[in-house]
Design a protein around this motif. Structure first.
Motif, PDB file in Angstrom:
ATOM      1  N   GLU A 139      48.569  21.715  72.579  1.00  0.00           N
ATOM      2  CA  GLU A 139      50.380  22.438  72.440  1.00  0.00           C
ATOM      3  C   GLU A 139      50.854  21.204  71.343  1.00  0.00           C
ATOM      4  O   GLU A 139      51.560  21.675  70.413  1.00  0.00           O
ATOM      5  CB  GLU A 139      50.535  22.647  73.666  1.00  0.00           C
ATOM      6  N   THR A 193      54.535  30.864  82.609  1.00  0.00           N
ATOM      7  CA  THR A 193      54.845  30.784  81.178  1.00  0.00           C
ATOM      8  C   THR A 193      54.933  29.620  80.127  1.00  0.00           C
ATOM      9  O   THR A 193      54.140  29.942  78.983  1.00  0.00           O
ATOM     10  CB  THR A 193      56.782  30.988  81.181  1.00  0.00           C
ATOM     11  N   GLU A 194      54.778  28.174  80.640  1.00  0.00           N
ATOM     12  CA  GLU A 194      53.654  27.117  80.261  1.00  0.00           C
ATOM     13  C   GLU A 194      52.189  27.761  80.026  1.00  0.00           C
ATOM     14  O   GLU A 194      51.815  27.730  78.358  1.00  0.00           O
ATOM     15  CB  GLU A 194      53.285  26.201  80.966  1.00  0.00           C
ATOM     16  N   ASN A 196      51.385  31.262  78.443  1.00  0.00           N
ATOM     17  CA  ASN A 196      51.621  31.340  77.908  1.00  0.00           C
ATOM     18  C   ASN A 196      52.162  30.924  76.927  1.00  0.00           C
ATOM     19  O   ASN A 196      51.884  31.396  75.373  1.00  0.00           O
ATOM     20  CB  ASN A 196      52.547  32.810  78.860  1.00  0.00           C
ATOM     21  N   LYS A 197      52.337  29.912  76.415  1.00  0.00           N
ATOM     22  CA  LYS A 197      53.381  29.253  74.999  1.00  0.00           C
ATOM     23  C   LYS A 197      52.455  29.105  74.753  1.00  0.00           C
ATOM     24  O   LYS A 197      52.029  28.936  73.424  1.00  0.00           O
ATOM     25  CB  LYS A 197      54.982  28.537  76.341  1.00  0.00           C
ATOM     26  N   THR A 198      51.700  27.828  75.042  1.00  0.00           N
ATOM     27  CA  THR A 198      50.975  27.246  74.531  1.00  0.00           C
ATOM     28  C   THR A 198      49.674  28.906  74.072  1.00  0.00           C
ATOM     29  O   THR A 198      49.030  28.089  72.948  1.00  0.00           O
ATOM     30  CB  THR A 198      49.849  26.503  75.652  1.00  0.00           C
ATOM     31  N   HIS A 200      50.609  31.647  72.791  1.00  0.00           N
ATOM     32  CA  HIS A 200      51.511  31.801  71.665  1.00  0.00           C
ATOM     33  C   HIS A 200      50.868  31.901  70.593  1.00  0.00           C
ATOM     34  O   HIS A 200      50.974  31.558  69.345  1.00  0.00           O
ATOM     35  CB  HIS A 200      52.572  33.051  72.221  1.00  0.00           C
ATOM     36  N   LYS A 253      60.460  34.789  75.960  1.00  0.00           N
ATOM     37  CA  LYS A 253      60.922  33.548  75.924  1.00  0.00           C
ATOM     38  C   LYS A 253      60.293  32.534  75.504  1.00  0.00           C
ATOM     39  O   LYS A 253      60.662  32.271  74.389  1.00  0.00           O
ATOM     40  CB  LYS A 253      60.808  32.899  77.249  1.00  0.00           C
ATOM     41  N   TYR A 254      58.423  33.286  75.400  1.00  0.00           N
ATOM     42  CA  TYR A 254      57.455  32.824  74.821  1.00  0.00           C
ATOM     43  C   TYR A 254      56.700  33.590  73.843  1.00  0.00           C
ATOM     44  O   TYR A 254      55.756  33.796  73.803  1.00  0.00           O
ATOM     45  CB  TYR A 254      56.722  32.316  75.822  1.00  0.00           C
TER      46      TYR A 254
END
Length: 783
Positions: A139, A193-194, A196-198, A200, A253-254
């Protein structure tokens, strides 16, 4: 004691200041911080001990980031030297924080970011950080890449480095990305979500770098890696289209920051040099269309090509044995009902934006186009129409085309559009879909083979699906030759001879028919499944699905046929070959230098050639032979004892045509007519009449820069020409005649053929890249 104690205390404060990153000078950094970071960079294993070099280095990097922005602009050279090792550290905190330092420095100064992005060691370090296997480091590395890519220079440098290949590998391996594209959910996932964030962030980084990379750099990528990435990226693109159509999709959010257009552009870019799996062998296609004997194609060219129509009848019991016909049959689901057939070629369509006819740099196209992956547009991609006749049926030539949709309509809702097409079909409208060579791999293979056979840059392909007792297109002629292949049902064709001696040129306006043809003077043919009709350009024709003929096969109430359009671009007519031969000869004379080192250099290398180019153009407006396709670059089948005569006859025909053209140029190209047209353009300050020669810019020009012609902005040279020749036009005419005679006497056919083939390959490369890119957007590389 006190003094020693004070000294120790001061030393401790200095160490603390260094650890706090508060040193104001590079020298202080080198003295206090550099040794610790160097030790961390050399550490080969992660150690959780708080006193280890890696742990202390992590503290230093955190404090540099939080308390000392002045140290980031610019970064000390010694820190820059250490960053490749720190980025590759096995201690995840050090690697991640080093990425953050790199990104923060780039954000402090765009110039510094460009320098850092251009550093091969830092690029290699980022690539290793991406492959660390740590979510934290991955990330951070992606964020750093984004920061370094703030400028176009930074983006291009990183895209051309090992970073791109590494991020593609990571992208294709991350489990959460695979889960995202394979899941059937219709909302962004709320859990994890973390991760998913990575995911994306990785996707956004891939899209950014691919879209920043020059095509020649993408060519060096491993094809298997590119295929895996393409398959995932295509599924992500389709998933994003679905998710962003939902009302609540903006609450995530992500979400991906990449727009749909950016993802589709990345898909296009990755695929343009990807080798397509061989669907159909060239010899198989040639035999399927022109006959099983090798000489059948040469016989067709010599007897019918650009001369007269020809019908190829297929025996009904041999159709299933024809692999090309069978491949097309399965591609369009032709064994199903009409609704299913419509769905088979409308579902998943995207628009195919136009590429300039003389565009030879796919990078230029990609810089200018802004609608890759958009929904299809009416008339540009598809037409839904029927031909209506006057109620008294007094003249079929007065028929009018009626369109079901308005021009320029964009079909955003695919399901609604498909439903309307089915409704229109039931009400007598035909569906005409353009650009099938960009939408179907099987059609693309056929089109590419034909382009090779005829020695042309590309072959277009359209399909026409018509209901019973209907006519789609009104009576018309085409500016290209057509092979109409009946794939389903039957269709009755009427064909009239070309009423004019000149073949129509590609892209030129069409002349109105104005009832110049008698309805009963044409040739009537009924095409059954498997039959193919060749129609030369300029021959007027119409087709309809009337089932009143007793010999027609009426088991299918509708008809589907594929048209293969052999489009002869201006450079690849015989006129174009003459221009190439002239330019090739002039360049050869420059290299020889025998006549171009005197005061006449400008006239001989620039002005007289330009006048002769114009004279050749004027001659081609009235001489039919200049309009015909030049086939000197045709890729004929390998010769054998039974086909040598046919091959020699075809090659001899091409050489004879060239000789005739040279004789025509010698006899009929004159200075007066060409100079008059040039004078008119100069007087009106308008070179529109000379825009046809813009493609000549692709031919090489050597020698001094001031002796070269800017074919894209030719008015300045035309003005210079008029100024040079106006004072004594008679002398200029004599000089031109001598120049023309030398050219016609000394031009070498084989040299011109070589230049012709080189230019053709340049055209073919760009067209093939475009074709592969569009096929990818239609799912060609989805496994």
């Amino acid at each position: 004691m006190n003094r020693n104690g004070k000294r120790k205390k001061r030393k401790g404060r200095a160490d603390e200041a260094a650890a706090d990153g508060a040193s104001p000078s590079s020298a202080s950094f080198d003295r206090h911080v550099f040794p610790i970071l160097l030790s961390a960079a050399r550490t080969t294993c992660g150690n959780s001990n708080s006193f280890s070099p890696s742990a202390l280095a992590a503290r230093l990097l955190r404090r540099v980031l939080s308390r000392s922005p002045q140290m980031l602009s610019p970064l000390p050279e010694s820190l820059v030297a250490l960053l490749p090792g720190l980025l590759a550290s096995s201690y995840s905190s050090v690697a991640a924080l080093s990425c953050e330092v790199l990104g923060a420095a780039a954000l402090q100064s765009m110039e510094a970011g460009e320098v850092l992005a251009s550093d091969s060691g830092i690029a290699s370090g980022l690539a290793r950080a991406l492959g660390s296997g740590s979510q934290l480091v991955t990330e951070a590395a992606c964020n750093s890449i984004m920061d370094l890519s703030a400028s176009s220079v930074g983006r291009e440098r990183l895209a051309g480095s090992p970073v791109l290949q590494r991020i593609l590998y990571v992208f294709s391996q991350v489990e959460s990305i695979c889960e995202f594209v394979s899941s059937r959910i219709t909302k962004y996932p709320k859990g994890d979500t973390e991760a998913n964030k990575t995911s994306h962030l990785i996707i956004d980084t891939v899209v950014l770098l691919v879209n920043s990379c020059k095509v020649d750099k993408l060519q060096s990528m491993q094809q298997e890696l590119v295929r895996r990435a393409l398959s995932l990226l295509y599924k992500i693109w389709k998933k994003v289209q679905l998710l962003r159509s939902l009302a609540d999709c903006n609450n995530g959010k992500y979400q991906l920051q990449s727009r749909e257009y950016e993802i589709s552009k990345a898909i296009f870019r990755l695929s343009i040099d990807l080798a397509s799996p061989a669907c159909l062998e060239p010899d198989v296609v040639r035999k399927s269309i022109f006959g099983q004997v090798e000489s059948d194609f040469e016989s067709f060219v010599l007897a019918y090509w650009e001369k007269s129509p020809n019908l190829y009848r297929r025996k009904q019991n041999t159709q299933n044995d024809d692999p090309v016909f069978a491949a097309l049959h399965s591609a369009f689901n032709l064994g199903a009902a009409s609704d299913a057939i419509i769905e088979s070629f409308i579902k998943g369509l995207v628009s195919c934006p136009a590429i300039a006819s003389d565009e030879l740099d796919i990078n230029s196209f990609l810089q200018e186009v802004h609608d890759l992956g958009d929904a299809i547009k009416y008339r540009q991609d598809i037409r839904v129409l029927r031909t209506q006749y006057p109620s008294d049926q007094s003249s079929r030539g007065c028929a009018m085309e009626e369109h079901f949709f308005y021009d320029g309509t964009v079909f955003l809702d695919e399901d609604a559009f498909t439903k309307k097409c089915k409704h229109a079909f039931k009400n007598g409208y035909s569906i005409a879909l353009r650009g099938m060579e960009f939408r179907s791999e099987k059609v693309a293979a056929i089109a590419s083979t034909l382009a090779d056979l005829f020695g042309q840059p590309s072959v277009g392909a359209n399909i026409y699906f018509s209901p019973a007792s209907s006519q789609g297109l009104a009576r018309h002629y085409d500016d290209h030759c057509v092979l109409a292949w009946q794939l389903l049902g039957c269709k009755k064709w009427m064909i009239w001879p070309n009423p004019k001696p000149l073949l129509p040129r590609l892209y030129e306006p069409f002349d109105p028919l104005d009832g110049i043809l008698e309805d009963n003077s044409g040739r009537m043919e009924v095409l059954h499944e498997g039959d193919m009709m060749y129609i030369p350009r300029g021959y007027v024709h119409e087709a309809h699905t009337g089932l009143d003929e007793p010999h027609m096969n009426a088991y299918a109430d509708y008809s589907l046929h594929l048209t293969l359009a052999i489009e002869v671009e201006p450079p690849f007519e015989w006129e174009g070959f003459a221009h190439i031969a002239l330019q090739c000869w002039v360049e050869k004379q420059k290299l020889g230098g025998s006549r171009f080192d005197n005061v006449m250099a400008k006239e001989e290398t620039c002005l007289y050639p330009l006048v002769l180019h114009v004279a050749i153009r004027l001659l081609s407006n009235n001489d039919p032979i200049f309009r015909k396709a030049c086939m000197v670059a045709a890729k004929l089948p390998s010769s054998s004892s039974c086909t040598t005569a046919h091959l020699n006859a075809l090659r001899s025909s091409q050489r004879s045509t060239f000789d005739e053209i040279i004789r025509n140029i010698e006899r009929n190209c004159n200075f007066k007519g060409a100079f008059k047209s040039i004078e008119l353009a100069v007087q009106e300050k308008n070179d529109e009449a000379f825009q046809w020669m813009s493609w000549l810019r692709h031919l090489p020009q050597g020698g001094d820069a001031d002796l070269r012609i800017d074919f894209c902005n030719v008015l300045e040279t035309l003005e210079e020409l008029v100024e040079a020749f106006s004072s004594n036009p008679e002398q200029a005419s004599v000089g031109f005649t001598g120049f023309k005679s030398r050219f016609c006497r000394c031009v070498v056919y084989e040299d011109a053929c070589q230049s012709f083939e080189t230019l053709l390959q340049m055209y073919r490369t760009t067209r093939s890249q475009y074709m592969r890119g569009m096929l990818a957007l239609h799912g060609a590389h989805v496994s």
